[in-house]
Design a protein around this motif. Structure first.
Motif, short mmCIF file in Angstrom:
data_model
loop_
_atom_site.label_atom_id
_atom_site.label_comp_id
_atom_site.label_asym_id
_atom_site.label_seq_id
_atom_site.Cartn_x
_atom_site.Cartn_y
_atom_site.Cartn_z
N HIS A 94 55.39 34.84 20.60
CA HIS A 94 55.63 33.68 19.19
C HIS A 94 57.43 33.45 19.21
N ASP A 95 58.10 32.98 20.46
CA ASP A 95 59.77 32.96 19.72
C ASP A 95 59.62 31.49 19.80
N PRO A 96 60.72 32.16 19.16
CA PRO A 96 61.01 31.11 18.10
C PRO A 96 61.53 29.95 18.80
N SER A 97 61.58 28.97 18.62
CA SER A 97 62.30 27.10 19.72
C SER A 97 62.37 26.15 18.79
N ASP A 98 62.64 25.45 19.88
CA ASP A 98 62.06 23.87 19.16
C ASP A 98 61.29 23.38 20.37
N ARG A 99 60.00 23.21 20.29
CA ARG A 99 59.08 22.78 20.53
C ARG A 99 59.12 21.69 21.06
N ASP A 100 59.86 20.39 20.28
CA ASP A 100 59.85 18.83 20.77
C ASP A 100 61.00 18.90 22.03
N ILE A 147 68.64 30.04 19.01
CA ILE A 147 66.90 30.70 19.39
C ILE A 147 67.54 29.51 20.54
N LEU A 148 68.24 28.63 20.32
CA LEU A 148 68.14 27.45 21.89
C LEU A 148 68.57 28.56 23.24
N LYS A 149 69.52 29.25 23.01
CA LYS A 149 70.09 29.98 23.50
C LYS A 149 68.85 31.35 24.53
N ARG A 150 68.23 31.30 23.12
CA ARG A 150 67.04 32.22 24.08
C ARG A 150 65.91 31.66 24.19
N MET A 151 65.44 30.03 24.38
CA MET A 151 64.43 29.72 24.88
C MET A 151 64.75 29.80 26.60
N VAL A 152 66.32 30.20 26.86
CA VAL A 152 66.58 30.50 28.50
C VAL A 152 66.49 31.19 28.60
N ARG A 178 38.09 17.83 19.40
CA ARG A 178 38.78 18.93 18.41
C ARG A 178 38.07 20.41 17.30
N ASN A 179 36.59 20.01 17.70
CA ASN A 179 35.65 21.26 17.02
C ASN A 179 35.18 21.88 17.81
N TYR A 180 36.22 22.54 18.83
CA TYR A 180 35.61 23.46 20.20
C TYR A 180 37.01 23.53 20.51
N TYR A 181 37.72 23.25 20.05
CA TYR A 181 39.81 23.21 20.83
C TYR A 181 40.92 23.37 20.05
N PHE A 182 41.09 24.09 19.08
CA PHE A 182 41.92 24.14 18.14
C PHE A 182 43.14 24.69 18.17
N HIS A 183 43.31 24.60 18.81
CA HIS A 183 44.76 25.00 19.30
C HIS A 183 45.92 24.25 20.38
N SER A 184 47.08 25.20 20.34
CA SER A 184 48.08 24.38 21.00
C SER A 184 47.72 25.21 22.99
N VAL A 185 48.41 24.51 23.51
CA VAL A 185 47.95 24.84 24.69
C VAL A 185 49.14 26.20 25.47
N SER A 186 50.28 26.45 24.77
CA SER A 186 51.32 26.85 24.89
C SER A 186 52.71 27.31 24.44
N HIS A 187 53.30 27.95 24.06
CA HIS A 187 54.48 28.03 22.93
C HIS A 187 55.52 28.97 24.03
N HIS A 188 56.69 29.56 23.57
CA HIS A 188 57.96 30.42 24.32
C HIS A 188 57.31 32.06 23.85
N LEU A 189 57.96 32.55 25.39
CA LEU A 189 57.67 33.88 24.60
C LEU A 189 58.87 34.06 24.96
N GLY A 190 58.99 34.97 24.81
CA GLY A 190 60.43 36.31 24.45
C GLY A 190 60.60 37.48 24.25
N LEU A 191 61.68 37.63 23.63
CA LEU A 191 61.72 38.61 22.53
C LEU A 191 60.84 38.32 21.47
N ASP A 192 60.07 37.90 21.07
CA ASP A 192 58.66 37.67 20.20
C ASP A 192 57.63 36.75 21.71
#
Ligand code: GLY
Ligand code: MN
Ligand code: MN
Length: 420
Positions: free
Chosen positions: A356-362, A172-177, A340-354
């Motif tokens: 929510h592409d698997p990633s190391d979010r840190d 997945i580290l390769k898939r991130m790039v 937090r009552n009006y926005y409760f998700h995260s602004v970004s995730h990785h994208l690709g073959l999935d």
């Protein structure tokens, strides 16, 4: 389509990171039972697909590495006239070779004996083999019940000289790039998505049901070019849009409703993930416009902030700050913590073959990462849910919005809606 040389290169990169005297086994997986004799459509394991380009149920990839050199095998189901009468043509050995760049393609009936030769170290020159790599992602089901971990544990019992290692993170580290060929695939997925959204802009109006627009999207991408959905389309009107992954688009669309669309076409498995919010009547109310402009501002500021070195957490902190400031300015909240009552998700995730592409979010972003930019505000008491989502490529010196041709300015949306 990704070229076979790219699959060869991807595998080389993996071989460069794994131990000598090791064997890697990756499974394509199988379809999951739905009910009675029916199964869900087969979804290939994406790590298997990433390294082979093969989408054939039950296939297995095996490679062992000795003295820095890998020997590869691909096992695919036999072509069988009787089965093919029911399910259609199966991939041939020659085709599998051509797609994957793996020379040694054989049918699955040889899998057990070949694997035993390798793992029992009876093949000439592999007496030192001592490590078994599997993709141990916990949700990696092989046939709906057995996990790769179960298979690994059984193999270790039979071949106790092997130690089990997880190759999931390495892949997945390769898939991130993403490579330039992958960016082309993603751009095409986004173009298809835009075709669907343009058709929605032509048809949306009060008096329709949500499902009429979600099915229009599906029809549009199929009509353009046989395409799958990246994920079940979200089409949510009025207060329904305050449910993030609103699942059942069955409601009637009322006069002053905003309709939130979160959708995407998938192109050779590469997933677009786009959100747009449109006024069914053709015109935003003043209040809707105020909230929309806050989300849009945030979406644009995030694009400016994306660059190598930044983390997803930093992007989300920035988004939260902008959205809070906006809601304070229009008097919906009175201190930042209320956001937090009006926005409760995260602004970004990785994208690709999935999606929510698997990633190391840190990990800090690097050129070639593709992430979403999807701020939203969900205000139940006003019946307003707005999300604006673009797909962003991280470049050497900043970012490039891959979905910049999909309109999102209030004026552009209202203008487009005049031509219905
Ligand atoms: N469509 C799901 C998401 O935007 O993450
Ligand atoms: Mn989305
Ligand atoms: Mn998303």
């Amino acid at each position: 389509m990704i070229n076979k040389n790219e699959y060869i290169e991807r595998r080389e990169k993996i071989y460069n990171t794994i131990d000598n005297n090791s064997v890697v086994i990756l499974y394509a997986g199988a379809s999951v039972k739905k009910s009675a004799d029916e199964s869900y459509p087969f979804e290939v394991n994406r790590n298997f697909y990433y390294l082979t380009g093969i989408c054939e149920e039950n296939s297995v990839f095996v490679a062992y590495k000795q003295h820095g050199v890998a020997t590869e095998f691909l096992f695919i189901p036999e072509q069988n006239e009787n089965i093919e009468k029911w399910v259609g043509k199966r991939l041939s050995v020659d085709d599998a070779r051509e797609i994957s760049g793996i020379d040694n393609v054989v049918t699955l009936n040889q899998f057990d004996s070949e694997l035993d030769l390798i793992l029992s170290r009876k093949r000439t020159g592999i007496e030192e083999l001592d490590t078994l790599y599997l993709d141990l992602e916990p949700e990696n089901l092989l046939d709906g019940f057995k996990t790769t971990k179960d298979v690994g544990q059984a193999l270790i019992l039979n071949y106790p000289w092997l130690k089990l290692k997880d190759i999931y993170k390495t892949i997945i580290l390769k898939r991130m790039v993403k490579s330039s060929a992958e960016i082309v695939e993603l751009k095409e997925a986004i173009n298809k998505t835009n075709i669907g959204l343009k058709n929605i802009l032509k048809k949306i109006r009060p008096g329709l049901y949500e499902y009429q627009l979600s099915s229009l999207f599906y029809y549009s991408i199929q009509d353009y070019d046989f395409s799958e959905l990246s994920f079940p389309t979200i089409c949510a009107s009025g207060i329904n849009a305050t449910t993030l992954h609103y699942p059942n688009p069955k409601s009637f669309i009322n006069d002053n409703d905003l309709v939130l669309f979160d959708l995407g076409a998938r192109n050779n498995f590469y997933c677009a993930d786009i959100s747009r919010t449109y006024p069914a009547s053709g015109k935003f109310t003043e209040k809707q416009k105020q909230v929309y402009e806050i989300v849009l501002k945030c979406n644009k500021e995030i694009i400016k902030a994306v660059r190598p070195g930044v983390t997803l957490k930093e992007l989300n902190n920035l988004a939260t700050e902008i959205l809070a400031k906006g809601l304070m300015e229009i008097g919906i909240i009175h201190n930042e913590t209320e956001i937090r009552n009006y926005y409760f998700h995260s602004v970004s995730h990785h994208l690709g073959l999935d999606t929510h592409d698997p990633s190391d979010r840190d990990l800090p972003l690097v050129p070639g990462n593709v992430i979403t930019d999807e701020p939203g505000l969900y205000i139940k008491e006003l019946g307003i849910g707005i999300r604006i989502e673009d797909d962003i490529l991280v470049t050497e010196d900043g970012s490039y919005n891959l979905s910049n041709s999909i309109i999102k300015e209030v004026d552009d949306i209202e203008k487009a809606l005049k031509f219905r």
